[in-house]
Enzyme design. Structure first.
Site, mmCIF file in Angstrom:
data_model
loop_
_atom_site.group_PDB
_atom_site.id
_atom_site.type_symbol
_atom_site.label_atom_id
_atom_site.label_comp_id
_atom_site.label_asym_id
_atom_site.label_seq_id
_atom_site.Cartn_x
_atom_site.Cartn_y
_atom_site.Cartn_z
ATOM 1 N N SER A 161 54.159 -9.866 17.565
ATOM 2 C CA SER A 161 54.789 -9.183 16.441
ATOM 3 C C SER A 161 56.035 -9.938 16.005
ATOM 4 O O SER A 161 56.709 -10.574 16.829
ATOM 5 C CB SER A 161 55.170 -7.754 16.818
ATOM 6 O OG SER A 161 55.926 -7.134 15.792
ATOM 7 N N TYR A 174 58.975 -0.871 21.145
ATOM 8 C CA TYR A 174 57.937 -1.709 20.557
ATOM 9 C C TYR A 174 58.427 -3.155 20.500
ATOM 10 O O TYR A 174 57.732 -4.080 20.943
ATOM 11 C CB TYR A 174 57.556 -1.224 19.162
ATOM 12 C CG TYR A 174 56.431 -2.026 18.559
ATOM 13 C CD1 TYR A 174 55.115 -1.813 18.958
ATOM 14 C CD2 TYR A 174 56.681 -3.027 17.618
ATOM 15 C CE1 TYR A 174 54.069 -2.563 18.425
ATOM 16 C CE2 TYR A 174 55.659 -3.778 17.077
ATOM 17 C CZ TYR A 174 54.354 -3.541 17.483
ATOM 18 O OH TYR A 174 53.323 -4.300 16.963
#
Length: 265
Positions: A161, A174
């Site tokens: 990510s 996250y």
């Protein structure tokens, strides 16, 4: 959608329907986690469309059936990878089909709270997000490593990510977990000479997770998951020239030929 996105999707779809390219992954045996939706679904379908045998892993059996619809080479495996029984379900399915895996793609992920500072982040959610995004990846690899080492050019691909490479306030566990996943990829690449390991950042992609994280964003401005598959196809091929341990950006391969520059028979 915008012209740039349409251009990328057009070329990605054209590559997938070319008779020559459809056979490029014939015989490859690929496990894809998170295959019930989003990026995982797009990857499972793209691999199958290019000739691979695919285990599509996810928690929603109805959604998995939709992923596999019209693609008989996708075998659905309902499993919660945060649990030992879930990981064993994947191993059992692999063993029933001969016990050999060539590629594992870790696309499953949990978002957790977005917009919550670390000082206020709930402990239970902190633990659950790390469990899915890092611990489950590591423990599934441990269980599949011997099956991978029976394969040809065994490969592990982790979906990374942007917030796991450049910190952004408010992305909580996250972001932390994606940084940890990058470290896991680097460590595994250093320790596993028999295989190849990659992390791939898809960039902003039109998924349910993206919509949850950024509810005010217009989805039409974000590329669909199908547009970022070329690099994942390339890395799954046994002749890929990319070095193990490499971190890659899927957007750089949008609309390109996945087999560009490869020494193919």
């Amino acid at each position: 959608c915008c012209p740039v996105i349409a251009h990328c999707v057009h070329h990605a779809n054209r590559a997938s329907t070319s008779p020559t390219l459809r056979a490029m992954l014939t015989g490859r045996r690929i496990v894809v986690t998170g295959a019930s939706s989003g990026i995982g679904r797009a990857l499972a379908q793209a691999y199958a469309d290019h000739g691979a045998l695919v285990w599509g892993v996810g928690r929603d059996d109805v959604a998995l059936s939709e992923t596999a619809e019209g693609r008989p080479t996708i075998q659905s495996v309902k499993a919660d990878l945060a649990s030992a029984p879930g990981r064993e379900a994947v191993v059992a399915s692999v063993e029933r089909s001969g016990g050999v895996v060539d590629v594992v793609v870790h696309a499953a992920g949990l978002l957790g709270s977005v917009g919550t500072l670390l000082s206020d982040y709930p402990e239970a959610e902190w633990r659950s997000v790390f469990e899915v995004n890092v611990t489950a990846v590591h423990l599934l690899h441990q269980r599949l490593a011997t099956h991978l080492e029976l394969g040809l050019a065994p490969t592990v691909i982790a979906v990374a990510s942007t917030v796991g490479r450049t910190p952004r306030a408010g992305w909580g566990m996250y972001g932390v977990s994606k940084y940890a996943l990058e470290a896991w990829v680097a460590m595994l690449a250093a320790e596993w000479p028999l295989g190849r390991v990659f992390s791939v950042n898809p960039g902003g992609t039109r998924t349910a997770m993206r919509a949850e994280a950024m509810p005010d964003e217009d989805p039409a401005t974000v590329p669909p998951p199908e547009s970022i598959t070329p690099l994942f196809l390339r890395l799954a091929h046994p002749a890929t020239p990319e070095p193990s341990g490499a971190g890659r950006e899927a957007r750089e391969w949008g609309g390109r030929d996945p087999w560009e520059g490869m020494a193919l028979p």
